[in-house]
Design an enzyme around this catalytic site. Structure first.
Site, PDB file in Angstrom:
ATOM      1  N   SER A  45       0.581  -1.440  -0.326  1.00 36.39           N
ATOM      2  CA  SER A  45       0.074  -0.094  -0.354  1.00 36.39           C
ATOM      3  C   SER A  45       1.131   0.867   0.021  1.00 36.39           C
ATOM      4  O   SER A  45       1.967   1.165  -1.184  1.00 36.39           O
ATOM      5  CB  SER A  45      -0.779   0.216   1.230  1.00 36.39           C
ATOM      6  OG  SER A  45      -1.639   0.796   1.032  1.00 36.39           O
ATOM      7  N   LYS A  97     -19.225  17.739   3.376  1.00 35.70           N
ATOM      8  CA  LYS A  97     -18.147  18.046   4.217  1.00 35.70           C
ATOM      9  C   LYS A  97     -17.633  17.268   5.167  1.00 35.70           C
ATOM     10  O   LYS A  97     -16.977  16.548   5.580  1.00 35.70           O
ATOM     11  CB  LYS A  97     -18.561  18.829   5.272  1.00 35.70           C
ATOM     12  CG  LYS A  97     -16.951  19.527   6.616  1.00 35.70           C
ATOM     13  CD  LYS A  97     -15.915  19.735   6.183  1.00 35.70           C
ATOM     14  CE  LYS A  97     -14.588  19.842   7.251  1.00 35.70           C
ATOM     15  NZ  LYS A  97     -13.303  19.933   6.057  1.00 35.70           N
TER      16      LYS A  97
END
Length: 226
Positions: A45, A97
């Site tokens: 990753s 948000k």
């Protein structure tokens, strides 16, 4: 300096810090210094995000390589809160948000938006690897499935160039190169300094106590010596 060897050991983590680390490694290449990345145990990753920028990637045979993907997991306690009649308030400014969080209602629209954000990050990750390793450009979708492989398999997929440990690599170049090891000097905090002083004081006190022992007082030798 004509070559830098960096040993990376990381299973990954948050995108931004690893992206920054990879960018810092790119600066080495931009300075005209050959960058060799060695992986002895794992570069997955975010770890592979860093490793991919090397001119050459070496890995130990059973090192874990790959995991080019993005993941997030968020527990949601809204049903628990509703069941126990607990009110939780979340205030935001901006439509997206917050998409999925631990207390708010999880709508289809919010889940879709979060998935889009993950897909955008994954796309940027794939572009980064394909740019750093042009040989992966044609099969980036195949190797960027989130899977990981041991190094001998990763080499077949083009994620690794050489199968060898960092020690083996350094040994292979030590006859022709002067090797300088750069080690980070860790600053000691107040508590570690206090502990060091306390240890010195204890040793001094023990020394004084030993000097005051009667001459006929004999300490039994350790078992290994007896």
């Amino acid at each position: 300096v004509d070559r830098a060897v960096v040993v990376i050991t990381s299973p990954g983590g948050a995108v931004s810090p690893y992206g920054l680390a990879a960018s810092q490694l790119v600066r080495i290449r931009k300075a005209g210094i050959q960058l060799v990345v060695c992986v002895d145990t794992v570069a997955a990753s975010g770890g592979y995000m860093m490793a991919a920028v090397g001119d050459t990637v070496c890995a130990a045979p059973f090192a874990v390589i790959g995991s080019i993907g993005v993941v997030t997991q968020i527990p949601n306690f809204q049903r628990f809160l509703n069941k126990h009649e607990i009110d939780a308030y979340l205030f935001t400014a901006g439509k997206h948000k917050r998409t999925v969080d631990i207390i708010g209602e999880v709508t289809k629209e919010n889940k879709k938006k979060l998935q889009e954000e993950l897909d955008d990050m994954h796309r940027a990750f794939k572009d980064h690897v394909a740019l750093a390793r042009p040989k992966l450009k044609d099969n980036i979708e195949e190797v960027a499935s989130g899977e990981y492989w041991v190094a001998v398999q990763a080499k077949e997929h083009g994620l690794v160039d050489e199968i060898m440990t960092s020690d083996e690599y350094l040994e292979s170049i030590c006859q022709e190169n002067e090797i300088i090891e750069i080690v980070e000097k860790k600053r000691r905090n107040v508590w570690s300094a206090f502990h060091a002083v306390a240890s010195v004081m204890k040793s001094a006190v023990d020394g004084v106590s030993s000097a005051k022992r009667p001459n006929d007082y004999r300490v039994a030798p350790p078992m290994a010596v007896a």
